[in-house]
Structure formats: C-alpha cells, structure tokens
Design a protein around this motif. Structure first.
Motif, PDB file in Angstrom:
ATOM      1  N   CYS A   1       0.804  -1.224   0.000  1.00 27.11           N
ATOM      2  CA  CYS A   1       0.000   0.000   0.000  1.00 27.11           C
ATOM      3  C   CYS A   1       0.838   1.275   0.000  1.00 27.11           C
ATOM      4  CB  CYS A   1      -0.951  -0.001   1.189  1.00 27.11           C
ATOM      5  SG  CYS A   1      -2.129  -1.366   1.130  1.00 27.11           S
ATOM      6  N   HIS A   2       2.165   1.123   0.135  1.00 25.38           N
ATOM      7  CA  HIS A   2       3.050   2.290   0.027  1.00 25.38           C
ATOM      8  C   HIS A   2       3.206   2.728  -1.430  1.00 25.38           C
ATOM      9  CE1 HIS A   2       5.158   0.841   3.978  1.00 25.38           C
ATOM     10  NE2 HIS A   2       3.950   1.334   4.183  1.00 25.38           N
TER      11      HIS A   2
ATOM     12  N   LEU B   1      -5.463  -1.630   0.517  1.00 24.35           N
ATOM     13  CA  LEU B   1      -5.485  -1.846  -0.933  1.00 24.35           C
ATOM     14  C   LEU B   1      -6.705  -1.184  -1.566  1.00 24.35           C
ATOM     15  CD1 LEU B   1      -3.985  -3.545  -3.238  1.00 24.35           C
ATOM     16  CD2 LEU B   1      -5.789  -5.217  -2.884  1.00 24.35           C
ATOM     17  N   PHE B   2      -7.797  -1.153  -0.806  1.00 22.77           N
ATOM     18  CA  PHE B   2      -9.045  -0.613  -1.344  1.00 22.77           C
ATOM     19  C   PHE B   2      -9.081   0.919  -1.306  1.00 22.77           C
ATOM     20  CE2 PHE B   2     -10.098  -4.910   0.157  1.00 22.77           C
ATOM     21  CZ  PHE B   2     -10.551  -5.445  -1.047  1.00 22.77           C
TER      22      PHE B   2
ATOM     23  N   CYS C   1      -5.374   4.971  -7.559  1.00 25.38           N
ATOM     24  CA  CYS C   1      -4.815   4.913  -8.917  1.00 25.38           C
ATOM     25  C   CYS C   1      -5.041   3.555  -9.585  1.00 25.38           C
ATOM     26  CB  CYS C   1      -3.312   5.209  -8.895  1.00 25.38           C
ATOM     27  SG  CYS C   1      -2.904   6.929  -8.567  1.00 25.38           S
ATOM     28  N   LEU C   2      -5.438   2.563  -8.822  1.00 24.72           N
ATOM     29  CA  LEU C   2      -5.567   1.212  -9.367  1.00 24.72           C
ATOM     30  C   LEU C   2      -6.611   1.153 -10.473  1.00 24.72           C
ATOM     31  CD1 LEU C   2      -5.355  -1.137  -6.241  1.00 24.72           C
ATOM     32  CD2 LEU C   2      -3.815  -1.121  -8.217  1.00 24.72           C
TER      33      LEU C   2
ATOM     34  N   PHE D   1     -15.910   0.195  -4.564  1.00 18.96           N
ATOM     35  CA  PHE D   1     -15.918   0.806  -5.895  1.00 18.96           C
ATOM     36  C   PHE D   1     -16.029   2.330  -5.821  1.00 18.96           C
ATOM     37  CE2 PHE D   1     -17.129  -3.594  -6.769  1.00 18.96           C
ATOM     38  CZ  PHE D   1     -16.241  -3.886  -7.791  1.00 18.96           C
ATOM     39  N   HIS D   2     -16.290   2.858  -4.622  1.00 21.14           N
ATOM     40  CA  HIS D   2     -16.205   4.301  -4.417  1.00 21.14           C
ATOM     41  C   HIS D   2     -14.760   4.702  -4.156  1.00 21.14           C
ATOM     42  CE1 HIS D   2     -20.667   4.283  -3.013  1.00 21.14           C
ATOM     43  NE2 HIS D   2     -20.573   4.494  -4.306  1.00 21.14           N
ATOM     44  N   THR D   3     -14.062   3.890  -3.382  1.00 20.10           N
ATOM     45  CA  THR D   3     -12.677   4.222  -3.017  1.00 20.10           C
ATOM     46  C   THR D   3     -11.685   3.821  -4.114  1.00 20.10           C
ATOM     47  OG1 THR D   3     -12.485   2.130  -1.806  1.00 20.10           O
ATOM     48  CG2 THR D   3     -13.148   4.075  -0.551  1.00 20.10           C
ATOM     49  N   LEU D   4     -12.144   3.033  -5.093  1.00 20.39           N
ATOM     50  CA  LEU D   4     -11.320   2.677  -6.258  1.00 20.39           C
ATOM     51  C   LEU D   4     -12.019   3.196  -7.519  1.00 20.39           C
ATOM     52  CD1 LEU D   4     -10.436  -1.018  -5.267  1.00 20.39           C
ATOM     53  CD2 LEU D   4      -8.939   0.974  -5.090  1.00 20.39           C
ATOM     54  N   PRO D   5     -12.065   4.505  -7.688  1.00 20.48           N
ATOM     55  CA  PRO D   5     -12.888   5.093  -8.758  1.00 20.48           C
ATOM     56  C   PRO D   5     -12.365   4.838 -10.164  1.00 20.48           C
ATOM     57  CG  PRO D   5     -11.559   6.791  -7.721  1.00 20.48           C
ATOM     58  CD  PRO D   5     -11.358   5.541  -6.912  1.00 20.48           C
ATOM     59  N   ASN D   6     -11.102   4.404 -10.293  1.00 22.77           N
ATOM     60  CA  ASN D   6     -10.512   4.190 -11.617  1.00 22.77           C
ATOM     61  C   ASN D   6     -10.447   2.723 -12.021  1.00 22.77           C
ATOM     62  OD1 ASN D   6      -9.784   6.989 -12.308  1.00 22.77           O
ATOM     63  ND2 ASN D   6      -8.452   6.837 -10.511  1.00 22.77           N
TER      64      ASN D   6
END
Length: 338
Positions: free
Chosen positions: A66-67, A89-90, A94-95, A114-119
């Motif tokens: 996560c770094h 990870l969530f 940028c993922l 899916f909110h915290t991983l918008p891409n």
C-alpha cells in the motif's frame, strides 16, 4: 522496466529488489518462483505495474504494497496466496486493474470499494474464498469493464448493474448468489443498458424465479450466456432468440418447461447449446438444422417427444449429441451419420 516473465526462473523474489526505487514496471509472471512476496516491494515508490502472476508464490499480500501510491496494475493471479487483502489496498485510488484469480484469498469485499477505487476497470478475483454479498457500491462502478468473481462463496442478491456501460465480461458463476426467489434475476433487466456485454455467466448459483423476457434486450454483441445449474423455472422466453450473436448458450440443470422456442432457429452462430436436465416438452424442433455451426448439442433428461428431425444432418460440425432420457421415438435418421 524489469521484464522477466515467461521463463523458467526459480527461487524466491530477492529482498534486494526493494532497492530499485525508480522502477516503474516489474513483470515476473509465468515462471516457477516460490516463497513469499517480500515486504521490501513497498520501497518501489515509482512502481506503476506489478505483474507476478502464474507462479508458486505463497503467504499473504504484504501490507507494504500500500506504500505504492502510483500503482495502477497489480497482477498476482494463479499463485498460492492466502489471507485477506490488506484493507489499505481498497484505498489505492490509482488502481485500474486488480487481478488475483485462482489463489486462496478469503474474507469479504468492502461495500464501498468501488467508491474508493474510482478508476478500477478490471476486477478479477475468481477462484478464491471470498464470502459475503457483492459490494453495493458496484452499482456506480461506471468505468468497470471486466468483473470476475466466479468460484467464490458470495451470497445475497446481485445489485443493479445498469450504470456499468463499459462492462463486457461478467462472471458470477459458482457462488451462492440468490435465494431461489422471484426477485433473484431482477438484475438481468438492468444489464440491458450494458451495450458492450459479450460474456455473461451466472451459472451454478441459487437463482430462482423465471427468466425475464427482457433477457432479449441484452447486448447484440453478447456471444456467451451461461445460465445452467440454478433453480430457474417457467418457459424459456422467445425473446432470447433476439441474441443472434450467441456462440454459446447453456441452460442445463434448471426447471425450464414448455417447448424450445422457435426463435432459437435464428442462432446462426451458435456452436454450443446445452438444455439438459430440465422439463422441456414437445417435439424436438426442426429448426435444429438451421444451427449449422453447432458442435455440441445437449437436450438430455427432458420430456421431448416425436422423432429426431432429419434436418439435424445439416449440422455438419456436430461432434457431441446427447438426447438420452427423453420420449423420442422412431428410427435414427440416416442423416445423423452422414
């Protein structure tokens, strides 16, 4: 860039790899690497792409991953990794790709992921031990293209997916989704908005109720539809015949009844049709002869009557024909052997 994939490399990933602080892409996939993923990987502060899939790696995903604030792709599929995903990870916004299929990961998927991983465009975690319902935030994952959560232990209802207008691949198979109720397949109606869909697999779950007529509104690009191994009942909607791009249609081990719709004769591209172990009745349809691309036809364990139509001889590519345990009569048409 460090690109060593597709070799026969053995041993562990060296701890010293963490000293490559300017490394942006590391690909070690498709080798014979063993051991744990070293925590020193968290020192690769410039890393954008990490691909270490198809090896024999063990242990957990290290928290230090996560770094990597710039990481866009993480691919660890087909290894022997265990445990839960690091919760951080969530939050790695940028993922764009998480590929972790065919490991032994467990735990639940955060409802808001899916909110915290918008891409996120690709989420591939099939063949693990994830449980709990599908994240509710998936209803707003508008740029998601590929979703594979098959072969897990997910439960509950499938949320509306109508906003996923870029989705082309959806695999939910071999879970415990649905509760054998009439509302289980409501989400299929929302999929009519996903005009790029090519593959949909919801087989081997606990979906009940009838197949909605709106299934005929699915993408005209849909080439594979897997519905087998559920509790779906009622008649097969004639509208299903609108999906003229289908090459594979499987509906086995359900409770479908009535006749096989005549509209199935429009499946000019169909290569595999599996309808076995239902309650289908009526004559075996003549239109089978229109399906000239068929190599697999399974209609076993139904209550079909009448004769095997000679038109089946038009199916010159047929390699597998399974009609056992029906009420068919008469002689076997010579066309079957031509």
């Amino acid at each position: 860039v460090l690109h060593l994939s597709g070799n026969n490399l053995i041993g562990k990933i060296p701890i010293e790899i963490g000293s490559l602080r300017k490394l942006q892409a590391m690909s070690l996939g498709v080798n014979n690497l063993t051991g744990a993923i070293p925590s020193s990987i968290g020192n690769l502060s410039s890393l954008i792409s990490l691909s270490i899939g198809v090896n024999y790696l063990e242990g957990n995903l290290p928290q230090e991953i996560c770094h990597l604030k710039n990481l866009a792709l993480i691919s660890v599929h087909v290894n022997k990794l265990i445990g839960t995903f690091p919760s951080c990870l969530f939050n790695m916004s940028c993922l764009t790709t998480i590929s972790a299929a065919d490991n032994q990961f467990n735990g639940s998927l955060p409802p808001n992921m899916f909110h915290t991983l918008p891409n996120l465009r690709e989420f591939l975690v099939g063949g693990n031990h994830f449980s709990a319902p599908l994240p509710t935030s998936i209803t707003n994952a508008s740029i998601l293209q590929t979703l594979d959560v098959g072969k897990n232990q997910l439960v509950g209802q499938v949320p509306s997916l109508g906003k996923l207008q870029h989705l082309w691949f959806l695999s939910l198979y071999y879970n415990n989704l649905g509760d054998n109720s009439t509302k289980d397949l409501e989400f299929l109606k929302s999929l009519a908005n996903c005009s790029k869909l090519q593959v949909v697999s919801i087989s081997y779950n606990n979906f009940g109720g009838s197949l909605p007529n709106s299934v005929g509104n699915l993408s005209t690009q849909l080439s594979q539809l897997y519905l087998g191994g559920n509790q779906i009942s009622g008649k097969i909607p004639a509208e299903l015949g609108n999906l003229v791009s289908l090459t594979i249609l499987t509906m086995e081990i359900n409770h479908f009844e009535g006749s096989i719709p005549a509209n199935f004769g429009k499946f000019q591209k169909l290569q595999r049709l599996e309808l076995s172990r239902n309650k289908l009745s009526g004559d075996m349809p003549n239109f089978i002869g229109n399906l000239t691309q068929l190599y697999f036809l399974g209609i076993a364990e139904n209550v079909l009557e009448g004769k095997i139509p000679p038109s089946i001889g038009n199916c010159q590519k047929l390699q597998y024909l399974n009609l056992y345990n029906n009420n068919l009569r008469g002689s076997i048409p010579s066309e079957v052997f031509s």
